[in-house]
Design a protein around this motif. Structure first.
Motif, PDB file in Angstrom:
ATOM      1  N   TRP A 180      83.209   0.998 -10.088  1.00 50.81           N
ATOM      2  CA  TRP A 180      82.546   1.610  -8.937  1.00 50.81           C
ATOM      3  C   TRP A 180      81.340   0.780  -8.509  1.00 50.81           C
ATOM      4  O   TRP A 180      81.157   0.502  -7.321  1.00 50.81           O
ATOM      5  N   MET A 181      80.523   0.375  -9.489  1.00 54.05           N
ATOM      6  CA  MET A 181      79.317  -0.366  -9.131  1.00 54.05           C
ATOM      7  C   MET A 181      79.677  -1.713  -8.523  1.00 54.05           C
ATOM      8  O   MET A 181      79.043  -2.174  -7.582  1.00 54.05           O
ATOM      9  N   LYS A 182      80.731  -2.329  -9.061  1.00 55.51           N
ATOM     10  CA  LYS A 182      81.176  -3.607  -8.491  1.00 55.51           C
ATOM     11  C   LYS A 182      81.667  -3.420  -7.071  1.00 55.51           C
ATOM     12  O   LYS A 182      81.392  -4.240  -6.188  1.00 55.51           O
ATOM     13  N   ALA A 183      82.399  -2.334  -6.867  1.00 55.97           N
ATOM     14  CA  ALA A 183      82.924  -2.057  -5.525  1.00 55.97           C
ATOM     15  C   ALA A 183      81.783  -1.914  -4.527  1.00 55.97           C
ATOM     16  O   ALA A 183      81.875  -2.386  -3.395  1.00 55.97           O
ATOM     17  N   MET A 184      80.683  -1.271  -4.960  1.00 57.44           N
ATOM     18  CA  MET A 184      79.531  -1.107  -4.067  1.00 57.44           C
ATOM     19  C   MET A 184      78.941  -2.474  -3.741  1.00 57.44           C
ATOM     20  O   MET A 184      78.560  -2.756  -2.613  1.00 57.44           O
ATOM     21  N   ARG A 185      78.859  -3.316  -4.784  1.00 57.36           N
ATOM     22  CA  ARG A 185      78.218  -4.612  -4.564  1.00 57.36           C
ATOM     23  C   ARG A 185      79.091  -5.526  -3.718  1.00 57.36           C
ATOM     24  O   ARG A 185      78.587  -6.366  -2.996  1.00 57.36           O
ATOM     25  N   GLN A 186      80.416  -5.349  -3.843  1.00 55.02           N
ATOM     26  CA  GLN A 186      81.310  -6.221  -3.090  1.00 55.02           C
ATOM     27  C   GLN A 186      81.612  -5.700  -1.697  1.00 55.02           C
ATOM     28  O   GLN A 186      82.404  -6.294  -0.968  1.00 55.02           O
ATOM     29  N   SER A 187      80.992  -4.577  -1.324  1.00 54.22           N
ATOM     30  CA  SER A 187      81.284  -4.037   0.003  1.00 54.22           C
ATOM     31  C   SER A 187      80.700  -4.957   1.063  1.00 54.22           C
ATOM     32  O   SER A 187      79.868  -5.806   0.777  1.00 54.22           O
ATOM     33  N   ASP A 188      81.138  -4.762   2.289  1.00 52.17           N
ATOM     34  CA  ASP A 188      80.670  -5.627   3.375  1.00 52.17           C
ATOM     35  C   ASP A 188      79.339  -5.168   3.948  1.00 52.17           C
ATOM     36  O   ASP A 188      78.816  -5.789   4.872  1.00 52.17           O
ATOM     37  N   ASN A 189      78.833  -4.076   3.451  1.00 53.93           N
ATOM     38  CA  ASN A 189      77.563  -3.555   3.951  1.00 53.93           C
ATOM     39  C   ASN A 189      76.405  -4.355   3.349  1.00 53.93           C
ATOM     40  O   ASN A 189      76.004  -4.157   2.213  1.00 53.93           O
ATOM     41  N   GLU A 190      75.882  -5.282   4.151  1.00 51.96           N
ATOM     42  CA  GLU A 190      74.888  -6.205   3.616  1.00 51.96           C
ATOM     43  C   GLU A 190      73.602  -5.514   3.190  1.00 51.96           C
ATOM     44  O   GLU A 190      72.965  -5.922   2.222  1.00 51.96           O
ATOM     45  N   LEU A 192      73.183  -2.593   1.830  1.00 55.24           N
ATOM     46  CA  LEU A 192      73.338  -2.018   0.501  1.00 55.24           C
ATOM     47  C   LEU A 192      73.389  -3.119  -0.556  1.00 55.24           C
ATOM     48  O   LEU A 192      72.743  -3.027  -1.600  1.00 55.24           O
ATOM     49  N   VAL A 193      74.125  -4.186  -0.252  1.00 53.68           N
ATOM     50  CA  VAL A 193      74.253  -5.285  -1.215  1.00 53.68           C
ATOM     51  C   VAL A 193      72.884  -5.896  -1.511  1.00 53.68           C
ATOM     52  O   VAL A 193      72.535  -6.143  -2.667  1.00 53.68           O
ATOM     53  N   ASN A 194      72.080  -6.086  -0.461  1.00 55.67           N
ATOM     54  CA  ASN A 194      70.744  -6.647  -0.671  1.00 55.67           C
ATOM     55  C   ASN A 194      69.857  -5.703  -1.464  1.00 55.67           C
ATOM     56  O   ASN A 194      69.086  -6.138  -2.324  1.00 55.67           O
ATOM     57  N   ALA A 195      69.997  -4.408  -1.170  1.00 59.72           N
ATOM     58  CA  ALA A 195      69.186  -3.431  -1.897  1.00 59.72           C
ATOM     59  C   ALA A 195      69.555  -3.433  -3.379  1.00 59.72           C
ATOM     60  O   ALA A 195      68.690  -3.338  -4.251  1.00 59.72           O
ATOM     61  N   ILE A 196      70.846  -3.579  -3.673  1.00 63.42           N
ATOM     62  CA  ILE A 196      71.284  -3.620  -5.074  1.00 63.42           C
ATOM     63  C   ILE A 196      70.722  -4.876  -5.744  1.00 63.42           C
ATOM     64  O   ILE A 196      70.276  -4.836  -6.882  1.00 63.42           O
ATOM     65  N   LYS A 197      70.714  -5.975  -4.987  1.00 66.87           N
ATOM     66  CA  LYS A 197      70.214  -7.231  -5.562  1.00 66.87           C
ATOM     67  C   LYS A 197      68.744  -7.146  -5.914  1.00 66.87           C
ATOM     68  O   LYS A 197      68.323  -7.620  -6.962  1.00 66.87           O
ATOM     69  N   GLY A 201      68.360  -0.605  -4.927  1.00 65.79           N
ATOM     70  CA  GLY A 201      69.600   0.041  -4.504  1.00 65.79           C
ATOM     71  C   GLY A 201      70.280   0.882  -5.562  1.00 65.79           C
ATOM     72  O   GLY A 201      71.178   1.643  -5.267  1.00 65.79           O
ATOM     73  N   VAL A 202      69.863   0.732  -6.808  1.00 64.70           N
ATOM     74  CA  VAL A 202      70.480   1.518  -7.881  1.00 64.70           C
ATOM     75  C   VAL A 202      69.393   2.359  -8.538  1.00 64.70           C
ATOM     76  O   VAL A 202      68.390   1.835  -8.998  1.00 64.70           O
TER      77      VAL A 202
END
Lengths: 241, 239
Positions: A180-190, A192-197, A201-202
């Motif tokens: 699930w967490m990988k799926a969130m990070r690999q989503s196209d929503n930049e 969210l991806v930046n927030a996780i980075k 975001g988590v």
């Protein structure tokens, strides 16, 4: 004896002004309120001196109950591109893809109706193999109540709740939580991806009495998939320096 | 002819609605604490690992109060009571822990403390905070000097909001410089935790790091020596 004549006065009080005020107040509360979202487990977050406010958008919240069960909640930005609904469907597709890579004999897929149901969920967390059945529950009478009960754990052995998680330090064989967490990070929503980075975001939400073992398991799982920065949800404690 | 409408029921209904919205609203937003953990990948090259020198290292081990005569966690008013162990340098001190029960008992340098807030009257730090402050006093003296300078307007005036924000930024920059100053003696704190310790105490110890301006700390796993020392300590101090 002369009687003092008291003029009869009406006791009628004009409530129009009062009504005005209450309507104003009502409007204020209606516009400012964000409803408490229903969560499968109630937790009391530990007090902390940290004054950093929690992110309202682009955050994945990991809810951990004292028994170590895990549910996820997603809050995305309100922009048209990645609304909550759209994001959820994208993540569900992605997680199915990741799951099917390692479960070639029993692949999972979702119908458009099931995806629609998933996009309307609050907190979610059932094993992926049961996800289809879980999402179909909405079609039964009182489906929403049944789904809430399933998430809280209704005692039915066929209704496991919580995202399966286990000690795993191999990035190549993720468990379902890591998927699930990988799926969130690999989503196209930049966003969210930046927030996780950058770690905002988590957010892990756990009860103050939850044992370290349980929280450590979640943290270790995140470390394995290289999400080394994240936040812990806390409650405000009186400021002291 | 006068037309009057009685608004009393309308007000009643509005009040009910207001009550409903007031109870359903969450006004207080949660706070967050950001933490960064090292990657899980094994470091093959030992030279790349950051090594804390022996006098700088402070190990804090979190635990929870146990029920008498058992390993189960005890609670008071539904709350787990945290226990904080700490030791300086290596486990067992300079002599090392040894293998025999006697040498373990003799060399065990584990000490116990607790989470306490500042003394209300004297504002002196107590418990584990006092111990961390003592180890980090070089940095804290500098930080306190900066704080005083900020309050006296040394970083710019504090009159308007914009001025205050500017001064705050200048202060933050200066403070972060002090925290990272290599010339000051500062401890490296290693936070470890037994599986039974509560999540609340982990947050408390991270708070202490923030309160005491500790720049170098990490969350690590218990080693065998740590467990031996904790068990030895518990055996000897059994009520």
């Amino acid at each position: 004896m002369g009687r003092v004549k008291i003029a009869k006065k009406s006791t009628f009080i004009d409530m129009t002004a009062m009504s005005d005020v209450t309507v104003l107040l009502l409007t204020f509360f209606m516009l400012t309120s964000t409803f408490l979202s229903k969560e499968p487990a109630t937790v009391i977050t530990p007090p902390s001196v940290s004054t950093e406010k929690v992110q309202e958008t682009n955050v994945v919240q990991v809810l951990v109950n004292p028994e170590g069960k895990i549910w996820l909640t997603m809050n995305n930005d309100t922009s048209a591109n990645w609304s909550n609904e759209k994001m959820r469907v994208a993540v569900l597709d992605k997680v199915a893809e990741i799951y099917n890579e390692t479960h070639k004999s029993k692949p999972i897929s979702f119908t458009p109706e099931q995806k629609y149901t998933f996009s309307k969920l609050g907190a979610f967390g059932v094993p992926l193999a049961k996800m289809g059945e879980f999402l179909n529950t909405i079609n039964e009478p009182e489906g929403q109540t049944k789904m809430d009960k399933w998430l809280e754990g209704d005692g039915n052995p066929n209704h496991p709740t919580g995202i399966p998680i286990s000690w795993n330090q191999n990035d190549q064989t993720p468990n379902e939580f890591q998927m699930w967490m990988k799926a969130m990070r690999q989503s196209d929503n930049e966003n969210l991806v930046n927030a996780i980075k950058d770690g905002t975001g988590v957010a892990i939400k756990a009860d103050q009495n939850t044992s370290f073992e349980v929280v450590h398991l979640v943290m270790d799982n995140l470390q394995t998939i290289h999400m080394n920065k994240f936040t812990l949800l806390t409650a405000l404690k009186g400021a002291e320096e | 002819m006068q037309i009057r409408v009685d608004f009393t029921p309308m007000v009643d209904m509005n009040m009910l609605l207001i009550t409903f919205f007031m109870l359903c609203t969450t006004m207080i937003k949660s706070q967050t604490l950001t933490i960064a953990l090292p990657s899980n990948e094994k470091v093959d090259n030992v030279e790349n690992m950051s090594q804390a020198s022996e006098d700088d290292a402070v190990t804090i081990i979190l635990d929870a109060k146990r029920k008498k005569g058992s390993m189960d966690v005890d609670t008071v008013n539904g709350k787990v009571v945290p226990v904080v162990y700490y030791y300086f340098g290596k486990p067992g001190g300079a002599a090392g822990l040894g293998n025999s029960p006697e040498s373990i008992a003799a060399n065990n340098n584990l000490q116990v403390s607790e989470f306490l807030s500042n003394d209300e009257k004297t504002m002196q730090a107590r418990g584990i905070r006092a111990i961390i402050q003592e180890r980090n006093k070089d940095v804290l003296t500098e930080i306190n000097a900066l704080k005083k300078k900020y309050q006296d307007g040394g970083f710019g005036s504090l009159e308007t909001k914009a001025d205050r924000e500017k001064a705050q930024m200048a202060y933050d920059e200066a403070a972060s410089k002090v925290r990272k100053d290599e010339n000051l003696k500062k401890p490296v704190i290693i936070i470890k935790s037994t599986p039974q310790a509560s999540f609340g105490s982990l947050v408390s110890v991270l708070d202490e790091m923030q309160i005491n301006s500790i720049s170098k700390y990490q969350i690590d796993n218990m080693t065998k020596a740590d467990s031996i020392m904790v068990i030895d300590y518990q055996n000897r101090h059994h009520e």
